[in-house]
Design an enzyme around this catalytic site. Structure first.
Site, PDB file in Angstrom:
ATOM      1  N   LYS A 118      44.140  24.435  -5.569  1.00 37.16           N
ATOM      2  CA  LYS A 118      44.042  23.992  -4.160  1.00 37.16           C
ATOM      3  C   LYS A 118      43.302  22.660  -4.054  1.00 37.16           C
ATOM      4  O   LYS A 118      43.780  21.726  -3.413  1.00 37.16           O
ATOM      5  CB  LYS A 118      43.315  25.053  -3.307  1.00 37.16           C
ATOM      6  N   ARG A 137      40.097  33.054   4.702  1.00 37.22           N
ATOM      7  CA  ARG A 137      40.085  33.922   3.531  1.00 37.22           C
ATOM      8  C   ARG A 137      39.971  35.393   3.899  1.00 37.22           C
ATOM      9  O   ARG A 137      39.927  36.226   3.013  1.00 37.22           O
ATOM     10  CB  ARG A 137      38.860  33.578   2.691  1.00 37.22           C
ATOM     11  N   ARG A 144      37.094  24.476 -16.127  1.00 35.12           N
ATOM     12  CA  ARG A 144      36.936  23.424 -15.102  1.00 35.12           C
ATOM     13  C   ARG A 144      35.591  22.713 -15.246  1.00 35.12           C
ATOM     14  O   ARG A 144      34.569  23.313 -15.506  1.00 35.12           O
ATOM     15  CB  ARG A 144      37.011  24.030 -13.698  1.00 35.12           C
ATOM     16  N   ARG A 199      30.546  24.428 -12.361  1.00 34.60           N
ATOM     17  CA  ARG A 199      30.123  25.204 -11.194  1.00 34.60           C
ATOM     18  C   ARG A 199      29.433  26.497 -11.599  1.00 34.60           C
ATOM     19  O   ARG A 199      29.828  27.129 -12.564  1.00 34.60           O
ATOM     20  CB  ARG A 199      31.349  25.523 -10.314  1.00 34.60           C
ATOM     21  N   ARG A 251      35.510  37.141  -7.874  1.00 38.31           N
ATOM     22  CA  ARG A 251      36.285  36.269  -6.965  1.00 38.31           C
ATOM     23  C   ARG A 251      37.739  36.723  -6.874  1.00 38.31           C
ATOM     24  O   ARG A 251      38.329  36.715  -5.796  1.00 38.31           O
ATOM     25  CB  ARG A 251      36.205  34.806  -7.453  1.00 38.31           C
TER      26      ARG A 251
END
Ligand code: AP5
Ligand code: ZN
Length: 210
Positions: free
Chosen positions: A13, A88, A127, A155, A166
């Site tokens: 996203k 969400r 990431r 992160r 998640r």
């Protein structure tokens, strides 16, 4: 052009939103980025969000809806916006509808990035982010050229335990939204397992015909 980018954690996203910002000159509204900025600035909002985010749980709706309502009322959303990671929950989607009604706006398209679970874990654990430019990298698929220059970090919630939470939150609380928007005739599903540029091409084909 008012767009929602929808998809599991790590679906791409943020990566696609940044490319759409360049193309259409409309802002990306990422609730995750807004919370991370609040954490970095040490605000009350940041302190509250951090306790949920680090574990991979959703931040409570009242907090999240409030920041989006404020953001959407800003002038730079006049030409349109790209919502990334919001709504969400069903409650967030319903409240978004009310906020947009008040502003006299509607969602034009919900772009769903479709990616398998097994790819998600590799994408998220690999990431890396730039503190300097906000760019999104991946150790294998898109490594930064100069880690020091870019001030690269990982992160807090990009670890295997938080990712599992998640994904669970996505399945239980977020995926019902797919049918909500499908019933409104607004969704388009894009194959998110392709190369970044090919995904962008597929999205632009849909958005350019709006
Ligand atoms: P948020 O920041 O929104 O995280 P997320 O939804 O889990 O999504 P990600 O940012 O992990 O993934 P992405 O889809 O943006 O993928 P990206 O482009 O970076 O939210 C974080 C937390 O904040 C939540 O857990 C929650 O606590 C809280 N929060 C946020 N919004 C909330 C809300 N509305 N309500 C309640 N709580 C909320 O790509 C991922 C990786 O893959 C990168 O390394 C990238 O380089 C790579 N990649 C991207 N595309 C490709 C491709 N096509 N091929 C190969 N690699 C790719
Ligand atoms: Zn993101």
């Amino acid at each position: 052009m008012n767009i929602i980018l929808f998809g599991a954690p790590g679906a791409g996203k943020g990566t696609q939103a940044k490319l759409l910002v360049e193309k259409y000159g409309i802002p990306q509204i990422s609730t995750g980025d807004m919370f991370r900025a609040a954490i970095a600035n040490g605000t009350e909002l940041g302190k509250k969000a951090k306790t949920y985010m680090d574990d991979g749980q959703l931040v409570p709706d009242d907090v999240t809806i409030g920041i989006v309502e404020e953001r959407l009322a800003k002038e730079d959303c006049g030409k349109g916006f790209i919502l990334d990671g919001f709504p969400r929950t069903l409650h967030q989607a319903e409240e978004l509808q009310k906020i947009l009604d008040k502003l006299g706006k509607t969602i034009d398209k919900v772009v769903v990035l479709d990616v398998d679970d097994n790819e998600i874990l590799e994408r998220i654990t690999g990431r890396r982010m730039s503190r300097k430019t906000g760019k999104i990298y991946h150790v294998k698929y898109n490594p930064p050229v100069d880690e020091n220059e870019e001030d690269i970090y990982q992160r807090e919630d990009d670890n295997e335990t938080a990712v599992k939470t998640r994904l669970k939150a996505y399945k239980e609380q977020t995926s019902p939204l797919f049918d909500y928007y499908k019933n409104l005739g607004k969704t388009v599903i894009i194959n998110g397992k392709q190369e970044v540029a090919k995904i962008t091409e597929d999205i632009l084909r849909v958005l350019d015909s709006l």
